[in-house]
Design a protein around this motif. Structure first.
Motif, short mmCIF file in Angstrom:
data_model
loop_
_atom_site.label_atom_id
_atom_site.label_comp_id
_atom_site.label_asym_id
_atom_site.label_seq_id
_atom_site.Cartn_x
_atom_site.Cartn_y
_atom_site.Cartn_z
N ASP A 30 0.85 -1.18 0.00
CA ASP A 30 0.00 0.00 0.00
C ASP A 30 0.90 1.25 0.00
N ASP A 32 -0.29 5.08 0.75
CA ASP A 32 -0.55 6.11 1.75
C ASP A 32 -0.49 5.57 3.17
N ASN A 33 0.36 6.18 3.98
CA ASN A 33 0.52 5.81 5.39
C ASN A 33 1.23 4.47 5.59
N THR A 34 1.59 3.80 4.49
CA THR A 34 2.34 2.55 4.62
C THR A 34 3.78 2.80 4.15
N ASP A 115 -2.15 -0.13 5.95
CA ASP A 115 -2.46 0.50 7.24
C ASP A 115 -3.94 0.49 7.57
N GLN A 116 -4.80 0.08 6.63
CA GLN A 116 -6.23 0.18 6.91
C GLN A 116 -6.89 -1.20 7.02
N ASP A 120 -7.20 -2.56 3.28
CA ASP A 120 -6.06 -3.44 3.02
C ASP A 120 -6.25 -4.85 3.58
MG LIG Z 1 -2.95 3.36 3.18
#
Ligand SMILES: [Mg+2]
Length: 163
Positions: A30, A32-34, A115-116, A120
């Protein structure tokens, strides 16, 4: 259905030794944020470039799997020299299956890193791949995100995990 197989603080905490021990030969990554520090932010996490090289040197196949529009996903993939499945519509399983096929691996040999929980991890379960959740995130402003993060916090607590 929502509980990930493994939980890490950050993507760079995942070692090639851990992957070998769990028979994981490829990762769907992933963005974003990963791999990036926040949603919609292309700044890479510290140590990410080194982590990616380490994975490649240890024979781990990597591909980006992102819900971002194809152009943005591909631009990110180019910046880290990885191939990309964009517009993945996670948690639907189709993008995962396309990415697994591109890696020429079996589903059980592949894990999603994201992260979700509701995109995910859920998508990974539906697609039949292993699921690695990362918990170190920058919190989003948008209401829909805040609600989902609250539920995630609740679930993490139930699984005896702190962000
Ligand atoms: Mg993400």
């Amino acid at each position: 259905m929502l509980k990930p197989n493994f939980i890490f603080k950050c993507i760079t905490d995942i070692s090639s030794e851990f992957l070998h021990n769990n028979n994981i030969k490829g990762l769907l990554l992933d963005v974003d944020n990963t791999m990036s520090v926040a949603h919609g932010n292309k700044t890479l996490r510290s140590g990410l470039a080194e982590w990616l090289s380490d994975m490649k040197e240890n024979g781990i196949e990597l591909i980006v799997l992102s819900n971002a529009k194809t152009v943005r996903a591909r631009r990110f993939g180019d910046s880290v020299r990885l191939s990309v499945v964009g517009l993945a519509a996670k948690p639907l399983p189709f993008g995962y299956l396309k990415a697994v096929k591109a890696l020429k691996l079996k589903r059980r040999e592949v894990a999603i890193v994201g992260d979700q929980i509701f995109t995910d991890v859920l998508g990974g379960k539906l697609a039949g791949v292993k699921t690695l959740l990362v918990t170190d995130i920058t919190r989003e402003e948008a209401f829909s995100f805040r609600v989902r993060r609250k539920i995630e916090d609740f679930l993490l607590k139930r699984w005896k995990y702190e962000r």
